[in-house]
Design a protein around this motif. Sequence first.
Motif, PDB file in Angstrom:
ATOM      1  N   UNK A 207       3.559  -2.975 -49.579  1.00 13.05           N
ATOM      2  CA  UNK A 207       2.198  -2.413 -48.735  1.00 13.05           C
ATOM      3  C   UNK A 207       1.399  -2.099 -49.198  1.00 13.05           C
ATOM      4  N   UNK A 208       0.082  -1.731 -49.056  1.00 16.94           N
ATOM      5  CA  UNK A 208      -0.744  -0.716 -49.772  1.00 16.94           C
ATOM      6  C   UNK A 208      -0.313   0.898 -49.798  1.00 16.94           C
ATOM      7  N   UNK A 209       0.425   0.781 -48.695  1.00 11.80           N
ATOM      8  CA  UNK A 209       0.814   2.731 -48.168  1.00 11.80           C
ATOM      9  C   UNK A 209      -1.143   3.727 -49.087  1.00 11.80           C
ATOM     10  N   UNK A 211      -2.068   7.069 -48.648  1.00 10.05           N
ATOM     11  CA  UNK A 211      -1.047   8.572 -48.399  1.00 10.05           C
ATOM     12  C   UNK A 211      -1.775   8.714 -46.642  1.00 10.05           C
ATOM     13  N   UNK A 212      -3.062   9.117 -46.172  1.00  8.52           N
ATOM     14  CA  UNK A 212      -3.533   9.195 -44.941  1.00  8.52           C
ATOM     15  C   UNK A 212      -3.337   7.626 -44.015  1.00  8.52           C
ATOM     16  N   UNK A 213      -2.392   7.587 -43.067  1.00  7.00           N
ATOM     17  CA  UNK A 213      -2.151   6.727 -42.282  1.00  7.00           C
ATOM     18  C   UNK A 213      -3.942   6.362 -41.930  1.00  7.00           C
ATOM     19  N   UNK A 263      -7.432   7.376 -48.701  1.00  3.50           N
ATOM     20  CA  UNK A 263      -7.105   5.465 -49.470  1.00  3.50           C
ATOM     21  C   UNK A 263      -6.809   4.279 -48.734  1.00  3.50           C
ATOM     22  N   UNK A 265      -7.175   0.715 -50.352  1.00  3.59           N
ATOM     23  CA  UNK A 265      -6.472  -0.099 -51.836  1.00  3.59           C
ATOM     24  C   UNK A 265      -6.634  -1.380 -50.063  1.00  3.59           C
ATOM     25  N   UNK A 376      -5.123  -6.358 -50.249  1.00  3.16           N
ATOM     26  CA  UNK A 376      -4.616  -5.313 -50.731  1.00  3.16           C
ATOM     27  C   UNK A 376      -4.720  -5.300 -52.072  1.00  3.16           C
ATOM     28  N   UNK A 688      -0.243   2.725 -61.153  1.00  2.45           N
ATOM     29  CA  UNK A 688       1.063   2.755 -60.409  1.00  2.45           C
ATOM     30  C   UNK A 688       1.322   1.660 -59.732  1.00  2.45           C
ATOM     31  N   UNK A 689       0.062   2.011 -58.721  1.00  5.95           N
ATOM     32  CA  UNK A 689       0.445   0.477 -57.293  1.00  5.95           C
ATOM     33  C   UNK A 689       0.910  -0.641 -58.216  1.00  5.95           C
ATOM     34  N   UNK A 697       8.904  -1.881 -54.836  1.00  4.82           N
ATOM     35  CA  UNK A 697       8.930  -1.939 -53.629  1.00  4.82           C
ATOM     36  C   UNK A 697       8.847  -3.478 -53.375  1.00  4.82           C
ATOM     37  N   UNK A 716      11.727   2.611 -48.181  1.00  7.50           N
ATOM     38  CA  UNK A 716      10.563   1.719 -48.902  1.00  7.50           C
ATOM     39  C   UNK A 716      10.248   2.623 -49.941  1.00  7.50           C
ATOM     40  N   UNK A 718       7.550   3.944 -53.075  1.00  6.60           N
ATOM     41  CA  UNK A 718       6.880   4.107 -53.783  1.00  6.60           C
ATOM     42  C   UNK A 718       7.126   4.788 -55.239  1.00  6.60           C
TER      43      UNK A 718
END
Lengths: 796, 182
Positions: A207-209, A211-213, A263, A265, A376, A688-689, A697, A716, A718
């Motif tokens: 998942x893209x995750x 940082x801001x939901x 973020x 993505x 993603x 990094x992703x 991940x 999970x 990251x």
Amino acid sequence: MTVADLSRSEMDRPDLPARGVLGASAPRKEDHRLLRGDGAFTDDVQPARAAQMAVARCPYPHARIVSIDTSRAERLPGVLHILTGADIRETTGPLTVLRPVPGAPELPYRALADGVATHEGQPVVSVVATSRHIAEDALDLLDIEYEPLPHVVDTMEALGPGAPVLQPAVLDSNLLAAQTDRRGDPEARLREADVVVGARFRINRVTALPMEPRAVVAQWRPGARMLTVHASTQVPHLVRKQLAETLGLDESEIRTVAGDVGGGFGLKLGVFPEDVLACVHAMALRLPVKWVEDRGEHFRGSTHARESVHDYTIGADAEGRIVAMMDRYVTDLGGWNSPFGSAQLSSVVFNGPYKVHDGLVERRVALTNKTPIGAYRGYGQPEVNFAYERLMDMLARELGADPVELRARNMVTQAELPWENPAGAVYDSGDYERCLRMAAEAVGWSRHRDAPRTLREDGRIVGIGFSSFVERTGYASSRFLARRGSRFGAHESVTLRANRSGGVDAYTGVSSMGQSSETAFAQVISHVTGIAYDAVRVHGGDTAASPLNTGAFASRTMIAASGALKAAGEEFAAKTRRIAAYALGCAPEEVRIEGREARADGRTVPLAEVFTRALTGQGIPPEEEPGLECTAHFEPMDAAYSFGTAAAVVSVDPVTGEFDVERFVLAHDGGTLVNPAVVEGQIRGALAQGFGAALGEELRYDPGTGQLVNGSMMDYFVPTAADVPPVELLHTEVPSPVTPFGVRGVGEAGTIPPAAAVANAVCDALSAWGVELFTLPITPESIWRAMRAATGQEAP
Amino acid sequence: MTAVHDSPGSLDQDAEPTAVVTVSVNGAEVTGRVPVRMHAADFLRQRLGLTGTHVGCEQGVCGMCTVIVDGEAVKSCLMLACQLDGRAVRTVESLAEGDRLGPLQEAFAARGALQCGFCTPGLLMTATALAYQGGRPDREAVREEIAGVLCRCTGYEPIVTAIEEYFAGLPETGEEEENART
Ligand code: FES
Ligand code: FES
């Protein structure tokens, strides 16, 4: 270089910017506010008397909702409003899809489960209360009776006989659609080939995750019939369209605002159920309603990505020339069709940078009882790259060939471009082999190639692996999108408006999510007009204050926006010169705009005066209309293909499978670079992703219970600052002939090569054992298991 | 649709236990009544309007909510507002002087250490607290120290460089003590 130095005084070659503000690493417009904690993220919007929403979610992977009793929750002091599936069915339409699966029937779903829920985490009831605490307390007081239904979470099992069918009203199996692109007769070429390699590759669910939901704040003024929706989204204008469709409002009754987005993505594309719910509550209560996703919800109620199974085969002749490439793959869609659905680009670039006439790619889309899949970063390209680049190394081993030379021999050459691949994608330009050679040289490949793979002093063996790729950036026109059934356009737009302070306000529907669009747009405007970079202010993300656009995704923003910025900027500068010429008493052709003034023949007039004349209509040429505001739209006719090669140097412990990526080199071409520092940042971030997805991940579901077993940040993993391997970047700069200024998209390239390059390096180190990796993520355990398998030992 | 409790007056009066806290925030003393289960990050954001402190997980993992309490970096989502009573809090809003960015913020901008900026306050406060400890951590140490704050945008490299440069620009600890004595 200071900001003032950046304003470009020469307008000699607006097409090919070699110096000046375009191509410079201008300081970012976004930084100051963000460094001071003064960003405007959606949760920072705090209207007075806002009520808070919480959502009850289905705890089962597949269940019938037998009954819902909200009476205990209603009695809790502070609870204001509750919605169930029945309410939602009465008041809203189904959520609409932006990118339907070509050839597939619609799978309508609503903001709350309507009778049946098809994945764990699907919204079932929403509650609004005076505080988030109370809203969550109320969730505990809901009495919801579920009847669990048989479920399936494995992608291939979902397509097998006997699997429970998720959408029995529309489909008789879980195969939503199949789509094949082919050219020539690849089956025949494979039969004739001297060497054939093939395998099944399994790509992990990640998942893209950001940082801001996700977050939304909805406000409704019934008298004005105005719904204002602040949302953390990459596509405010598309969210407005979808909300209008779902809520049955006119688009004119909705304003969507995306402030700073923490973020995206690809995850924040389009409308999610909670956006609709917040609006319905707000309209019923006449109060602002806010919902901020918590991380547990994010892992179950946003979207996942990438999970797919590729059965890939390559055939070659004895000299190692590829004669056929064939990929039959299945993408997992999860429980329903999210606005963007599962990735489509595995098909478009399935052959990577390799020249092949006869090819086939088949995409099948499977429904499973898991969280829906969405877009993603990379959108299918990392997945298919893992398959074909692993096979290139296996082919080299099979032929006893050098994997670098094998790649070079098969790459589309500069002279052959533009070139159309078997799926119909037209690669525009580039020197693919050059990036390959640069990466090989940087890691000392020729020395390593002939050296024995022996134990180092620390008990490790060093391997080197490569991954070459092309990346589709931007869209090839709205006609292309129409053929694929997409419900959005390919254009971008901008409005430039003069202000009396002597500056330019630029309005765009593109929201700021870290891609530096405010910076890059201001650079292009400054470059085209000559107006100082720091006199340009970019306002983004507000549908009430921007011309209609498409949005920030698919590495398309810069490609499409550059054209709009260029056209609007040229018109803006021309009128500025006409009015300045009138003020200076000379001909417009004599006027140059420099920084904050216009000059001709040694005399100057401040832009503040020129713009004031324009805005008041006082002191302008008689034939000139008052005002100074230019809007332009631009639609690129073709996609641009970025390309590159990565090389990974990995040390592996052959006993335990422990490994480290000791070096990672990426040689990449992003065309003309608008801002090299921003481009480097995009590539490092995407890498990094890419490392995260390649090396750690993985969202795992328990097949028995159908539950997500690691749906929290505690489980999970990251990458942290201590985990990202050292990265070296090398660039070539081949301008694309099909885009304004020759730019290519740069946002996603980094996600593509890490998995294949690292896996190839591990397999190179362990080649004496014949170890081959087919599954992501690559972990010490997966390597250890592959070692056991290769040496014929049992693994527990 | 089920409309209940049409008394919006209750919006401001959560019917739950509260406590009074007195806390120094960025050098100013604040006294207020807070629900006992409100965490410190929500207190800073919602009661004081200091929205530079972000919330990303509420589980102590992501580090978005990192602030400095009595000289130490803490994850304010793991602390209750009541626990701030009698303590001194420093948030990202304190780092600039007027409109001038502080040296750590300047280093972040110069090195491209932020993209979306959501993680930035947490990283800035972590590095600021690290500077309180004196010393000059090398790159590896910086990596370990900031590993409690996630960033999904940058790949960390420019962040590590920015923090390293910030430390290089600080006076040596020895000097500092020297200055303090004279
Ligand atoms: S919000 Fe506090 S650590 Fe994530
Ligand atoms: S800059 Fe976006 S999370 Fe770090």
